[in-house]
Design a protein around this motif. Structure first.
Motif, PDB file in Angstrom:
ATOM      1  N   THR A  47       0.836  -1.197   0.000  1.00 29.63           N
ATOM      2  CA  THR A  47       0.000   0.000   0.000  1.00 29.63           C
ATOM      3  C   THR A  47       0.875   1.252   0.000  1.00 29.63           C
ATOM      4  O   THR A  47       0.633   2.198  -0.753  1.00 29.63           O
ATOM      5  CB  THR A  47      -0.951  -0.010   1.219  1.00 29.63           C
ATOM      6  OG1 THR A  47      -1.744  -1.203   1.150  1.00 29.63           O
ATOM      7  CG2 THR A  47      -1.851   1.205   1.233  1.00 29.63           C
ATOM      8  N   GLU A  48       1.931   1.258   0.841  1.00 28.12           N
ATOM      9  CA  GLU A  48       2.867   2.389   0.876  1.00 28.12           C
ATOM     10  C   GLU A  48       3.587   2.521  -0.460  1.00 28.12           C
ATOM     11  O   GLU A  48       3.826   3.636  -0.933  1.00 28.12           O
ATOM     12  CB  GLU A  48       3.901   2.206   1.985  1.00 28.12           C
ATOM     13  CG  GLU A  48       3.363   2.369   3.382  1.00 28.12           C
ATOM     14  CD  GLU A  48       4.410   2.113   4.450  1.00 28.12           C
ATOM     15  OE1 GLU A  48       5.577   1.788   4.109  1.00 28.12           O
ATOM     16  OE2 GLU A  48       4.076   2.230   5.636  1.00 28.12           O
ATOM     17  N   ALA A  49       3.940   1.399  -1.076  1.00 26.82           N
ATOM     18  CA  ALA A  49       4.648   1.431  -2.356  1.00 26.82           C
ATOM     19  C   ALA A  49       3.816   2.132  -3.419  1.00 26.82           C
ATOM     20  O   ALA A  49       4.311   2.997  -4.154  1.00 26.82           O
ATOM     21  CB  ALA A  49       4.989   0.013  -2.810  1.00 26.82           C
ATOM     22  N   SER A  54       2.582   6.799  -6.751  1.00 23.25           N
ATOM     23  CA  SER A  54       1.554   7.734  -7.225  1.00 23.25           C
ATOM     24  C   SER A  54       1.703   9.119  -6.606  1.00 23.25           C
ATOM     25  O   SER A  54       0.899  10.008  -6.887  1.00 23.25           O
ATOM     26  CB  SER A  54       0.163   7.187  -6.896  1.00 23.25           C
ATOM     27  OG  SER A  54      -0.015   5.937  -7.509  1.00 23.25           O
ATOM     28  N   GLN A  55       2.693   9.268  -5.714  1.00 22.61           N
ATOM     29  CA  GLN A  55       2.966  10.536  -5.025  1.00 22.61           C
ATOM     30  C   GLN A  55       1.721  11.052  -4.322  1.00 22.61           C
ATOM     31  O   GLN A  55       1.329  12.207  -4.466  1.00 22.61           O
ATOM     32  CB  GLN A  55       3.547  11.562  -6.004  1.00 22.61           C
ATOM     33  CG  GLN A  55       4.880  11.108  -6.571  1.00 22.61           C
ATOM     34  CD  GLN A  55       5.407  11.983  -7.678  1.00 22.61           C
ATOM     35  OE1 GLN A  55       4.674  12.299  -8.611  1.00 22.61           O
ATOM     36  NE2 GLN A  55       6.664  12.379  -7.583  1.00 22.61           N
ATOM     37  N   PRO A  63      10.436  12.028  -5.087  1.00 22.57           N
ATOM     38  CA  PRO A  63      10.784  11.946  -6.508  1.00 22.57           C
ATOM     39  C   PRO A  63      10.254  10.656  -7.132  1.00 22.57           C
ATOM     40  O   PRO A  63      10.052   9.658  -6.431  1.00 22.57           O
ATOM     41  CB  PRO A  63      12.314  11.950  -6.493  1.00 22.57           C
ATOM     42  CG  PRO A  63      12.680  11.399  -5.156  1.00 22.57           C
ATOM     43  CD  PRO A  63      11.582  11.823  -4.212  1.00 22.57           C
ATOM     44  N   ARG A  64      10.040  10.688  -8.431  1.00 21.98           N
ATOM     45  CA  ARG A  64       9.653   9.478  -9.152  1.00 21.98           C
ATOM     46  C   ARG A  64      10.871   8.548  -9.182  1.00 21.98           C
ATOM     47  O   ARG A  64      11.964   8.963  -9.553  1.00 21.98           O
ATOM     48  CB  ARG A  64       9.246   9.855 -10.567  1.00 21.98           C
ATOM     49  CG  ARG A  64       8.923   8.675 -11.461  1.00 21.98           C
ATOM     50  CD  ARG A  64       8.692   9.185 -12.897  1.00 21.98           C
ATOM     51  NE  ARG A  64       8.652   8.119 -13.857  1.00 21.98           N
ATOM     52  CZ  ARG A  64       7.539   7.576 -14.335  1.00 21.98           C
ATOM     53  NH1 ARG A  64       6.374   8.014 -13.918  1.00 21.98           N
ATOM     54  NH2 ARG A  64       7.592   6.614 -15.227  1.00 21.98           N
ATOM     55  N   SER A  91       1.075   5.859 -16.525  1.00 25.33           N
ATOM     56  CA  SER A  91       2.051   6.851 -16.077  1.00 25.33           C
ATOM     57  C   SER A  91       3.207   6.222 -15.294  1.00 25.33           C
ATOM     58  O   SER A  91       4.219   6.881 -15.065  1.00 25.33           O
ATOM     59  CB  SER A  91       1.370   7.928 -15.233  1.00 25.33           C
ATOM     60  OG  SER A  91       0.889   7.376 -14.026  1.00 25.33           O
ATOM     61  N   LEU A  92       3.069   4.968 -14.878  1.00 24.33           N
ATOM     62  CA  LEU A  92       4.103   4.309 -14.072  1.00 24.33           C
ATOM     63  C   LEU A  92       4.755   3.120 -14.762  1.00 24.33           C
ATOM     64  O   LEU A  92       5.851   2.702 -14.376  1.00 24.33           O
ATOM     65  CB  LEU A  92       3.500   3.825 -12.746  1.00 24.33           C
ATOM     66  CG  LEU A  92       2.895   4.882 -11.828  1.00 24.33           C
ATOM     67  CD1 LEU A  92       2.228   4.216 -10.633  1.00 24.33           C
ATOM     68  CD2 LEU A  92       3.942   5.888 -11.388  1.00 24.33           C
TER      69      LEU A  92
END
Length: 154
Positions: A47-49, A54-55, A63-64, A91-92
């Motif tokens: 979930t944190e990942a 997704s910032q 940062p990405r 986008s990822l």
């Protein structure tokens, strides 16, 4: 012609998704001893990942990542769920994902590649071998491979 993009002027941004503090410590140690300048960001569950990638929320200003190191065995949302969601997001999906896990199960290897993992590495049990594996990975991915640039309009 400006050749500014042909070399890495900034540290590599690496997201480590790992819930084992010992493996986090060994990975930090390996990257610290390596020759590639990097910023290692660590989250301990799926979930944190996804929030980091997704910032969102507390990760709004991170940062990405240039690369994701992903453990499969995570509490809650596991690594395969993270991989599936990340690669389904336009986008990822260009961010390379390296599965770094203790699982040697052939089914996990096959599923990870089916979900578009860029590589699958099994964590060695021996700490020195673990560090050597991370260093070899770092050298390959940041010295040999050309990573995709971040899209401007994502």
């Amino acid at each position: 012609m400006n050749d500014q993009n042909s070399f890495r002027a900034e540290p590599a941004q690496i997201l480590l998704v790992e819930d084992n503090p010992g493996d986090v410590r060994l990975t930090r140690e390996a990257f610290k001893a390596g020759r590639i300048e990097n910023d290692l960001h660590v989250v301990s569950n799926g979930t944190e990942a996804l929030a980091f990638l997704s910032q969102q929320g507390e990760y709004a200003d991170v940062p990405r990542p240039d690369l994701v190191l992903l453990d499969l065995n995570l509490p809650g949302k596991d690594g395969q769920d993270v991989l599936e969601e990340l690669k389904a997001d336009p986008s990822l999906r260009s961010i390379p994902v390296i599965v770094l896990t203790s699982s040697r199960a052939e089914e996990d290897v096959v599923t990870s590649y089916d979900l578009h993992a860029n590589a699958y590495l099994t964590k060695p049990v021996d700490p020195d071998e673990f560090i050597e594996t991370v260093r070899a990975f770092e050298k390959f991915w940041f010295s040999v491979v050309r990573l995709p640039p971040e899209a401007d309009n994502v």
